[in-house]
Scaffold this active site. Structure first.
Site, PDB file in Angstrom:
ATOM      1  N   HIS A   1     -15.557  -8.233   1.671  1.00 42.44           N
ATOM      2  CA  HIS A   1     -14.559  -9.221   2.112  1.00 42.44           C
ATOM      3  C   HIS A   1     -14.795 -10.701   1.560  1.00 42.44           C
ATOM      4  O   HIS A   1     -13.947 -11.253   1.205  1.00 42.44           O
ATOM      5  CB  HIS A   1     -14.545  -8.864   3.591  1.00 42.44           C
ATOM      6  CG  HIS A   1     -13.756 -10.211   4.349  1.00 42.44           C
ATOM      7  ND1 HIS A   1     -14.173 -11.312   4.822  1.00 42.44           N
ATOM      8  CD2 HIS A   1     -12.256 -10.296   4.540  1.00 42.44           C
ATOM      9  CE1 HIS A   1     -13.088 -11.881   5.376  1.00 42.44           C
ATOM     10  NE2 HIS A   1     -11.929 -11.407   5.043  1.00 42.44           N
TER      11      HIS A   1
ATOM     12  N   LYS B   1       0.919  -1.072   0.128  1.00 41.24           N
ATOM     13  CA  LYS B   1      -0.077   0.031   0.036  1.00 41.24           C
ATOM     14  C   LYS B   1       0.818   1.162   0.061  1.00 41.24           C
ATOM     15  O   LYS B   1       0.752   2.103  -0.884  1.00 41.24           O
ATOM     16  CB  LYS B   1      -0.775  -0.173   1.088  1.00 41.24           C
ATOM     17  CG  LYS B   1      -2.170   1.176   1.079  1.00 41.24           C
ATOM     18  CD  LYS B   1      -2.619   1.302   2.433  1.00 41.24           C
ATOM     19  CE  LYS B   1      -3.754   0.302   2.937  1.00 41.24           C
ATOM     20  NZ  LYS B   1      -4.941   0.358   2.404  1.00 41.24           N
TER      21      LYS B   1
ATOM     22  N   ARG C   1      -3.624   2.877   8.664  1.00 41.05           N
ATOM     23  CA  ARG C   1      -3.562   1.578   8.218  1.00 41.05           C
ATOM     24  C   ARG C   1      -2.362   0.592   8.113  1.00 41.05           C
ATOM     25  O   ARG C   1      -1.390   1.200   7.819  1.00 41.05           O
ATOM     26  CB  ARG C   1      -4.200   1.765   6.832  1.00 41.05           C
ATOM     27  CG  ARG C   1      -5.343   2.558   6.482  1.00 41.05           C
ATOM     28  CD  ARG C   1      -5.709   2.664   4.924  1.00 41.05           C
ATOM     29  NE  ARG C   1      -6.445   3.704   4.703  1.00 41.05           N
ATOM     30  CZ  ARG C   1      -7.887   3.512   4.444  1.00 41.05           C
ATOM     31  NH1 ARG C   1      -8.372   2.484   4.394  1.00 41.05           N
ATOM     32  NH2 ARG C   1      -8.686   4.712   4.292  1.00 41.05           N
TER      33      ARG C   1
ATOM     34  N   ARG D   1      -3.384  -1.525  -6.250  1.00 36.37           N
ATOM     35  CA  ARG D   1      -2.584  -2.427  -6.007  1.00 36.37           C
ATOM     36  C   ARG D   1      -3.122  -3.629  -7.232  1.00 36.37           C
ATOM     37  O   ARG D   1      -4.226  -3.562  -7.838  1.00 36.37           O
ATOM     38  CB  ARG D   1      -2.740  -3.268  -4.596  1.00 36.37           C
ATOM     39  CG  ARG D   1      -4.121  -3.642  -4.629  1.00 36.37           C
ATOM     40  CD  ARG D   1      -4.264  -4.233  -3.177  1.00 36.37           C
ATOM     41  NE  ARG D   1      -5.630  -4.425  -3.013  1.00 36.37           N
ATOM     42  CZ  ARG D   1      -6.487  -4.607  -1.950  1.00 36.37           C
ATOM     43  NH1 ARG D   1      -5.454  -4.916  -0.767  1.00 36.37           N
ATOM     44  NH2 ARG D   1      -7.499  -5.000  -1.841  1.00 36.37           N
TER      45      ARG D   1
ATOM     46  N   MET E   1      -5.696  -7.365   8.878  1.00 35.07           N
ATOM     47  CA  MET E   1      -5.070  -6.246   9.948  1.00 35.07           C
ATOM     48  C   MET E   1      -5.859  -5.306  10.173  1.00 35.07           C
ATOM     49  O   MET E   1      -6.927  -5.181   9.658  1.00 35.07           O
ATOM     50  CB  MET E   1      -3.554  -6.096   9.762  1.00 35.07           C
ATOM     51  CG  MET E   1      -2.746  -6.985   9.770  1.00 35.07           C
ATOM     52  SD  MET E   1      -0.924  -6.494   9.224  1.00 35.07           S
ATOM     53  CE  MET E   1      -1.135  -6.551   7.626  1.00 35.07           C
TER      54      MET E   1
ATOM     55  N   SER F   1      15.177 -41.722 -11.046  1.00 35.80           N
ATOM     56  CA  SER F   1      13.735 -40.862 -10.800  1.00 35.80           C
ATOM     57  C   SER F   1      13.634 -41.062  -9.271  1.00 35.80           C
ATOM     58  O   SER F   1      13.646 -41.900  -8.372  1.00 35.80           O
ATOM     59  CB  SER F   1      12.765 -41.891 -11.203  1.00 35.80           C
ATOM     60  OG  SER F   1      11.458 -41.018 -11.197  1.00 35.80           O
TER      61      SER F   1
ATOM     62  N   GLY G   1      -7.951  -7.153   4.522  1.00 40.57           N
ATOM     63  CA  GLY G   1      -8.683  -7.217   5.767  1.00 40.57           C
ATOM     64  C   GLY G   1      -8.558  -7.821   6.986  1.00 40.57           C
ATOM     65  O   GLY G   1      -8.870  -7.879   8.128  1.00 40.57           O
TER      66      GLY G   1
ATOM     67  N   TYR H   1      13.107 -34.217 -16.326  1.00 43.70           N
ATOM     68  CA  TYR H   1      11.561 -34.327 -16.361  1.00 43.70           C
ATOM     69  C   TYR H   1      11.014 -34.534 -15.064  1.00 43.70           C
ATOM     70  O   TYR H   1      11.621 -34.746 -14.027  1.00 43.70           O
ATOM     71  CB  TYR H   1      10.988 -35.713 -17.200  1.00 43.70           C
ATOM     72  CG  TYR H   1      11.136 -36.626 -16.590  1.00 43.70           C
ATOM     73  CD1 TYR H   1      10.398 -37.430 -15.463  1.00 43.70           C
ATOM     74  CD2 TYR H   1      12.323 -37.571 -16.953  1.00 43.70           C
ATOM     75  CE1 TYR H   1      10.577 -38.621 -14.791  1.00 43.70           C
ATOM     76  CE2 TYR H   1      12.405 -38.916 -16.531  1.00 43.70           C
ATOM     77  CZ  TYR H   1      11.576 -39.306 -15.340  1.00 43.70           C
ATOM     78  OH  TYR H   1      11.848 -40.660 -14.559  1.00 43.70           O
TER      79      TYR H   1
ATOM     80  N   CYS I   1       9.290 -38.706  -9.364  1.00 38.76           N
ATOM     81  CA  CYS I   1       8.111 -39.175  -9.527  1.00 38.76           C
ATOM     82  C   CYS I   1       7.370 -39.220  -8.149  1.00 38.76           C
ATOM     83  O   CYS I   1       6.100 -39.677  -7.963  1.00 38.76           O
ATOM     84  CB  CYS I   1       8.255 -40.806 -10.073  1.00 38.76           C
ATOM     85  SG  CYS I   1       8.825 -41.736  -8.929  1.00 38.76           S
TER      86      CYS I   1
END
Ligand code: PEP
Ligand code: MG
Length: 938
Positions: free
Chosen positions: A491, A49, A119, A369, A130, A817, A128, A904, A884
């Site tokens: 909210h 913010k 704030r 934001r 805090m 693997s 919301g 992979y 895997c």
């Protein structure tokens, strides 16, 4: 042993920087009057913010002046018993003077008082979670100044009563006592409205509001035994402390855990001059998104309320108007907002979420934001922005969190069933389509119950008049959320979207009674009680009585069920574009863990490029196979065992053939039998009797055999390659089944590429013994059939000794693997099946940043993997390396595998798209880091 550990998530591997935060550091950054000390790149220090307020000032947008106290100060505060460095007081004083100068008002003044908001603002948005205090600076003296200056006593007292209530709640801690109680200030307000015979706050007179201020103060005195502080400076420090303190409140802690936000980041505090949306009829306040956050459509999307404060919109206490209506009320502000929308998107190249206030016709920006959005919106916006030339495909991919793809694969209602329910008159109400998807569950009325019911396995829909951040735990476990009040930016809506929850908000027809635990619907006879089933459609806003069956998503219908044409599936087309880009940039291959032809086909549809793990033991539970398997386990002699294995051979061969055909020439890694044998036998006497009859032996013998197979620690016992070494004939049968299936496929002129994988190898000699069998059988089958086929023989690396001696093992293995499920349990010495009892607590205490069975523990397990890759490639430069374990579909683990240079990852079919995207993002991030490094060197 419950070996299918199907968990996944990403790693929160962030390091606390250890620089000492000292008295005398710069802790306060001013913004206002076209000049800010901070900017958008300073999020770590100023919070999101604060950094964006500074940036908006820097790009010339109208922002009320203020200052940000840094996140470092928060760290200092907690490191020093909740105290401040001495230098802070002077910095705050100086910054406050600058704000006074900029705003032409004075803090604590009896003529023209400056009021401020206080704030929170962490690096990552925590909507919301805090605390906030508004209208700070009011007392019995400054209120007179406010009245004089504005000529509006009603507004002044309205602000005052809001301030006292908010301060009383947030700073002084006067809150509801039980879960069914209402807010004490709300209770007094409701009483006042009742005695005055009015419905809305705005109908209260100045006198009423004045009385409320006094009554609120009395309540504070009576219940808390303290006076409301009249000194504005004391108020300010109280509020700053409360905001820093709220970083450690319960809901913020839960939110951080759910979103993997480290504790040590801390929050900043923003102190900013108040502007008032509740000053007059030509004042107002609103929130907006530069694009639709639910569907992603390129339209200005917002809500506002005239004569109101911002909290009214966000908290959902009044249902706001859509932004287009502002054209009738204040076209000039709307035009200005539309221009700002353009400026912000061109500047940030992303969808922004903004808060604004109009004070007597003058527009102010209070926040911007990057906007939270659904997975669908994230993808649509990313694709649209590429097409609009705002961003490149690589940036688009970085905007989409891989786990968000889950939302696109989630079920929707079966439309036929839904139509039936609607026709039968089961629609209860309609609210706002705040979080798309379909959900069905039993009604509960508070978050605590939601958690308790969900813990005992019930599916619940959390129904609230409005949600507050306190409800986060309940929202998290609910299938869906339904609220009576609040708009798309309330909210409930914001949090639900972020969690990927189905949500219908602002359903004003519902009359919810928390005490009787039921809700009614305006003008309808329905009474829905706690425990009744309802279905909610977060895409349309419909609320329907009863259970409606759900149906697969659009992507699933196109790809798996093939019941929908791609061209009629806009969501699918967006998904496809993103996946195509991901495939272009990723270097890791993505395979799947599958042991059935249908699973394999699904995985291919999701983009799997092979099978990374076929657990053959799963096949033994299939039709007709468990009998011969048990016969084999119970056999006394080699001859008997071979007879049983001969029965299994054709069955396994058919299984493999099916999988090879489904995989159409793609590599298929087949693991030889792995689990302890007792898993295949029944432990109850009825089951044992049944087997005895089937095999024509005594029940006693079966019981004895089962008992003989009992182990104290089966996961470290007779399993993995130890079985095949003890009973070579099992490996021989399995290898034969694989190769004979390969021959059949080859004969049908199809390609096939089997890879036989030996589990739980810790010593190269174990692998060697098994490899010899595999190679001999391959030779035999080729000779018998006259058909050559390619194949590989490799091993899992899943116990520490295997990883440590990987160099030797790679001299025999053609591939590795990583079985990170076992490698995690053996490296940490934590049983994968018993960890559920204490690991969540370990994560809560940040012993591990993430559950190590979900996200690879990079320092421990990852260290062994790194070593194994290095040593393995040293002795065998052609060594193919994959993973895997369940981590193969978890984004941070996929990225880790990328950085190790593996070939992979392999994961369950539904996570294949997630892994593809994560792999692309890993490659892009690496490229960006390299570029940045090069630039830094220059
Ligand atoms: C592993 O251990 O990671 C693995 C894939 O094998 P399993 O889960 O079958 O033990
Ligand atoms: Mg294993």
């Amino acid at each position: 042993m419950g070996k299918d550990n199907k968990k996944a998530k990403h790693d929160g591997k962030a390091k606390k920087h250890e620089t000492k935060i000292k008295d005398g550091n710069k802790f306060v950054y001013f913004f206002g009057g076209g000049n800010a000390e901070g900017n958008a790149n300073m999020k770590e220090l100023l919070g999101g913010k604060g950094a964006n307020l500074a940036e908006m000032v820097n790009i010339g947008l109208p922002v009320p002046a203020g200052f940000t106290i840094t996140t470092e100060l928060c760290t200092y505060y907690y490191d020093n018993d909740r105290t401040y460095p001495k230098s802070l007081y002077k910095e705050v004083k100086d910054a406050l003077h600058k704000v006074e100068k900029e705003m032409g008002a004075k803090f604590g003044d009896s003529e023209n008082p400056l009021l401020v908001s206080v704030r929170s603002g962490a690096r990552a948005s925590m909507p919301g979670m805090m605390d906030t205090v508004l209208n700070l600076g009011l007392n019995d003296i400054t209120i007179q100044g406010l009245i004089k200056h504005t000529g509006n006593p009603r507004f002044a007292y309205d602000s005052y009563r809001r301030f006292v209530a908010m301060y009383g709640d947030v700073v002084l801690g006067l809150k509801p006592e039980g879960k069914d109680d209402i807010d004490p200030f709300e209770e007094i307000l409701e009483k006042k409205k009742h005695t005055r015979g009015v419905t809305f706050d705005v109908e209260l007179t100045v006198e009423d509001l004045k009385e409320l201020v006094a009554e609120f103060k009395v309540a504070i005195k009576e219940r808390l035994n303290m006076d409301f502080p009249e000194d504005p400076e004391e108020q300010l420090w109280g509020a700053v402390g409360a905001v820093f303190g709220s970083w450690q409140n319960n809901r913020a802690n839960i939110y951080r855990r759910l979103n993997h936000i480290p504790d040590w980041w801390g929050t900043a505090v923003n102190v900013q001059a108040m502007v008032f949306g509740n000053m007059s009829e030509d004042s107002g306040t609103g929130v907006a998104f530069t694009r639709d956050p639910a569907a992603g459509t390129n339209m200005f999307y917002g809500e506002f309320l005239m004569n109101a404060q911002g909290e009214d919109v966000v908290a959902g206490t009044r249902t706001p108007m859509t932004i287009d209506k502002l054209a009738d009320i204040d076209p000039s502000s709307l035009n200005q907002l539309l221009k700002i929308r353009e400026i912000l998107e061109q500047h940030y190249h992303d969808m922004q979420d903004i808060e604004f206030t109009i004070q007597k016709g003058k527009l102010y920006m209070l926040q911007c934001r990057s906007g939270k959005r659904t997975a669908l919106a994230a993808m649509k916006i990313a694709v649209d922005m590429v097409n609009e030339g705002l961003i490149k495909p690589k940036e688009a991919l970085m905007r989409i969190e891989p786990d968000q793809l889950n939302q696109l694969l989630r079920p929707i209602f079966d439309l036929k069933e839904k139509a039936k329910a609607l026709k039968a008159g089961h629609q209860l109400a309609k609210g706002l389509n705040a979080g798309p998807g379909a959900a069905c569950g039993k009604v509960v009325f508070n978050a605590e119950d939601a958690e308790a019911w969900a813990a005992r396995g019930e599916k619940v829909i959390l129904v609230r008049i409005e949600t507050s951040p306190e409800d986060i735990g309940g929202m998290n476990v609910a299938e869906g959320i339904l609220t009576a009040r609040g708009g798309m930016t309330s909210h409930a809506a914001l949090v639900a979207r972020q969690m990927g929850k189905v949500c219908v908000a602002g359903c004003g027809e519902l009359q919810i009674d928390y005490k009787t635990r039921e809700f009614r619907v305006d003008k309808k006879d329905f009474v829905v009680k706690e425990g009744d089933f309802i279905s909610i459609d977060g895409s349309t806003g419909e609320v329907i009585l009863g259970q409606i069956p759900t149906k697969p998503s659009e992507v699933i219908q196109v790809l798996l069920e093939k019941t929908l044409d791609a061209k009629d599936a806009p969501t699918y087309l967006i998904y496809k574009e993103i996946m195509d880009w991901a495939d272009k940039y990723r270097r890791l291959n993505v395979r799947t863990n599958a042991d059935q032809p249908d699973q394999s086909a699904n995985a291919v549809a999701f983009g799997a490029e092979g099978i990374g793990l076929c657990r053959t033991e799963h096949m033994f539970f299939g039709e007709g196979k468990i009998g011969p398997m048990r016969e084999m386990i119970l056999a006394d002699t080699l001859e008997e065992r071979k007879t049983a294995l001969a029965k299994l051979l054709p069955l396994q061969r058919a299984d493999f053939e099916g999988i090879f055909l489904a995989m159409d020439g793609r590599p298929v890694t087949i693991r030889t039998i792995d689990p302890p044998l007792h898993e295949f036998l029944p432990h109850d006497s009825a089951g044992q009797k049944e087997i005895a009859e089937m095999l024509g032996i005594s029940a006693k013998k079966v019981k004895e055999r089962v008992e003989a197979l009992h182990e104290f620690n089966p996961m470290l016992g007779f399993r993995g390659c130890r079985l095949g070494i003890y009973y070579p004939e099992i490996t021989e049968m399995q290898a034969r089944a694989v190769f004979e299936a390969a021959v059949l496929v080859k004969k049908a002129n199809k390609e096939v590429f089997p890879e036989i994988m030996i589990p739980l190898v810790g010593n190269v000699k174990e692998l060697k013994l098994q490899e010899e069998i595999v190679r001999r059988v391959a030779k035999e089958v080729m000779a018998e059939s006259g058909i050559e086929f390619p194949y590989l023989c490799g091993t899992m690396i899943e116990i520490p000794r295997g990883a440590i001696t990987a160099g030797e093992i790679a001299e025999v293995a053609e591939f590795f693997s990583f079985g990170t499920n076992d490698l995690t349990q053996t490296t940490l010495g934590v049983s994968r099946d018993d960890a559920g009892k204490f690991l969540p607590m370990y994560v809560a205490k940040e012993i591990y940043a993430r559950d190590p069975f979900e996200a690879i523990d990079q320092e421990g397990v990852g260290f062994l993997m790194k070593h194994a890759v290095k040593q393995g490639r040293k002795t065998n430069k052609h060594l193919k390396i994959g993973i895997c374990g369940e981590h193969g579909g978890e984004p941070s683990s996929v990225e880790f595998c990328h950085t190790l240079g593996m070939n992979y990852v392999s994961c369950s079919p539904f996570r294949v798209p997630i892994a593809r995207l994560a792999a692309a993002r890993a490659a892009i991030r690496e490229e960006r880091a390299k570029k940045a490094e090069k630039k830094a060197k220059k």
